[in-house]
Enzyme design. Sequence first.
Site, PDB file in Angstrom:
ATOM      1  N   LYS A  13      34.827  52.773   3.317  1.00 10.31           N
ATOM      2  CA  LYS A  13      34.570  52.657   4.749  1.00 10.31           C
ATOM      3  C   LYS A  13      34.914  53.948   5.511  1.00 10.31           C
ATOM      4  CE  LYS A  13      37.204  49.463   6.142  1.00 10.31           C
ATOM      5  NZ  LYS A  13      38.145  50.113   7.040  1.00 10.31           N
ATOM      6  N   ARG A  88      40.660  43.230  12.631  1.00 10.84           N
ATOM      7  CA  ARG A  88      41.023  42.785  11.286  1.00 10.84           C
ATOM      8  C   ARG A  88      41.526  41.346  11.289  1.00 10.84           C
ATOM      9  NH1 ARG A  88      42.337  48.317   9.178  1.00 10.84           N
ATOM     10  NH2 ARG A  88      42.715  48.205   6.948  1.00 10.84           N
ATOM     11  N   ARG A 127      42.596  58.004  -4.482  1.00 12.43           N
ATOM     12  CA  ARG A 127      42.260  58.819  -3.302  1.00 12.43           C
ATOM     13  C   ARG A 127      43.316  59.881  -3.058  1.00 12.43           C
ATOM     14  NH1 ARG A 127      40.344  54.614   1.312  1.00 12.43           N
ATOM     15  NH2 ARG A 127      42.498  53.904   1.168  1.00 12.43           N
ATOM     16  N   ARG A 161      48.009  58.647   0.041  1.00 10.07           N
ATOM     17  CA  ARG A 161      48.562  57.804   1.102  1.00 10.07           C
ATOM     18  C   ARG A 161      49.584  56.866   0.490  1.00 10.07           C
ATOM     19  NH1 ARG A 161      43.788  55.068   4.535  1.00 10.07           N
ATOM     20  NH2 ARG A 161      45.148  53.279   4.300  1.00 10.07           N
ATOM     21  N   ARG A 172      47.368  44.795   0.430  1.00 10.61           N
ATOM     22  CA  ARG A 172      46.369  45.028   1.485  1.00 10.61           C
ATOM     23  C   ARG A 172      45.112  44.190   1.238  1.00 10.61           C
ATOM     24  NH1 ARG A 172      45.643  51.123   1.003  1.00 10.61           N
ATOM     25  NH2 ARG A 172      44.212  50.964   2.756  1.00 10.61           N
TER      26      ARG A 172
HETATM   27  P1  AMP Z   1      43.420  51.638   7.052  1.00  9.98           P
HETATM   28  O1  AMP Z   1      43.551  53.113   7.108  1.00  9.98           O
HETATM   29  O2  AMP Z   1      42.311  51.107   7.912  1.00  9.98           O
HETATM   30  O3  AMP Z   1      43.354  51.102   5.651  1.00  9.98           O
HETATM   31  O4  AMP Z   1      44.769  51.039   7.707  1.00  9.98           O
HETATM   32  C1  AMP Z   1      46.035  51.347   7.158  1.00  9.98           C
HETATM   33  C2  AMP Z   1      47.049  50.323   7.622  1.00  9.98           C
HETATM   34  O5  AMP Z   1      47.182  50.372   9.059  1.00  9.98           O
HETATM   35  C3  AMP Z   1      46.711  48.864   7.321  1.00  9.98           C
HETATM   36  O6  AMP Z   1      47.080  48.483   6.008  1.00  9.98           O
HETATM   37  C4  AMP Z   1      47.529  48.143   8.381  1.00  9.98           C
HETATM   38  O7  AMP Z   1      48.907  48.102   8.044  1.00  9.98           O
HETATM   39  C5  AMP Z   1      47.376  49.061   9.579  1.00  9.98           C
HETATM   40  N1  AMP Z   1      46.182  48.699  10.388  1.00  9.98           N
HETATM   41  C6  AMP Z   1      45.062  49.443  10.581  1.00  9.98           C
HETATM   42  N2  AMP Z   1      44.187  48.808  11.370  1.00  9.98           N
HETATM   43  C7  AMP Z   1      44.765  47.627  11.697  1.00  9.98           C
HETATM   44  C8  AMP Z   1      44.365  46.503  12.478  1.00  9.98           C
HETATM   45  N3  AMP Z   1      43.166  46.465  13.079  1.00  9.98           N
HETATM   46  N4  AMP Z   1      45.227  45.454  12.577  1.00  9.98           N
HETATM   47  C9  AMP Z   1      46.434  45.476  11.987  1.00  9.98           C
HETATM   48  N5  AMP Z   1      46.873  46.479  11.220  1.00  9.98           N
HETATM   49  C10 AMP Z   1      46.049  47.558  11.072  1.00  9.98           C
END
Ligand code: AMP
Length: 219
Positions: A13, A88, A127, A161, A172
């Site tokens: 994504k 989310r 990654r 990360r 996750r």
């Molecule tokens: P991502 O980079 O989108 O995978 O997000 C990394 C982490 O940020 C996620 O595993 C969550 O802990 C937090 N996070 C990102 N977007 C959201 C969201 N919309 N709602 C809640 N937590 C989020």
Amino acid sequence: MRLVFLGKPGSGKGTQSKFIEKEYSIPAISTGDLIRGAIKEDTPLGVEFKSYTSRGALVPDELVVAIVVERLGEEDCRDGFLLDGFPRTIPQAVALENILADQGLPLQSVLNLLVPDELLTERAHGRRFCGGCGASFHVKFAAPSVENTCDHCGLVGLHQREDDRADVVGARIEEYNTKTAPLIGFYAERDLLAEVDGVGSLVDVQNRIRGALVPASQD
Ligand code: AMP
């Protein structure tokens, strides 16, 4: 275009968001990036965010909604945006719907990037990111030409990360399955959902995204 991008961790994504950003000249807003930015700056909010992200849990809805509201109010979102990683949860989706309804600017499409669970851990775990220019690589599928060195800015020492560690990726995916997957029905009911097969080459997936966005671009 006003778009939402759904997809499990490791679905590609983030990479495809950058493509959509360029192709359609709209900002790609990643809540994950905004949250990581606050964590890096070590703000009180950042410290709170880290207590969730480090174990693969979602950050509480009200905190994420607040940062999205602020970001959507910026000038560059006036002519459209792509939300990558937001909403989310159902409460986040309802909040977004209300915010956009108030502005008379509803969503036009919700892309859901589909990748089977068995491929996700390997994709996320491999990654690597450049701390200098933000470029992303993958140790197996998109390795840099010189090991551990950024092809774009030459920085040595790509990093993983913290939440891409195999144990955290599992948590996750679990969060996605319980809290985010219900959004598929939520958006299907509103006739906004466009499913895109996320398996294949980068270019194949880009072409499928283009095809899925044709109706939205004609709105
Ligand atoms: P991502 O980079 O989108 O995978 O997000 C990394 C982490 O940020 C996620 O595993 C969550 O802990 C937090 N996070 C990102 N977007 C959201 C969201 N919309 N709602 C809640 N937590 C989020």
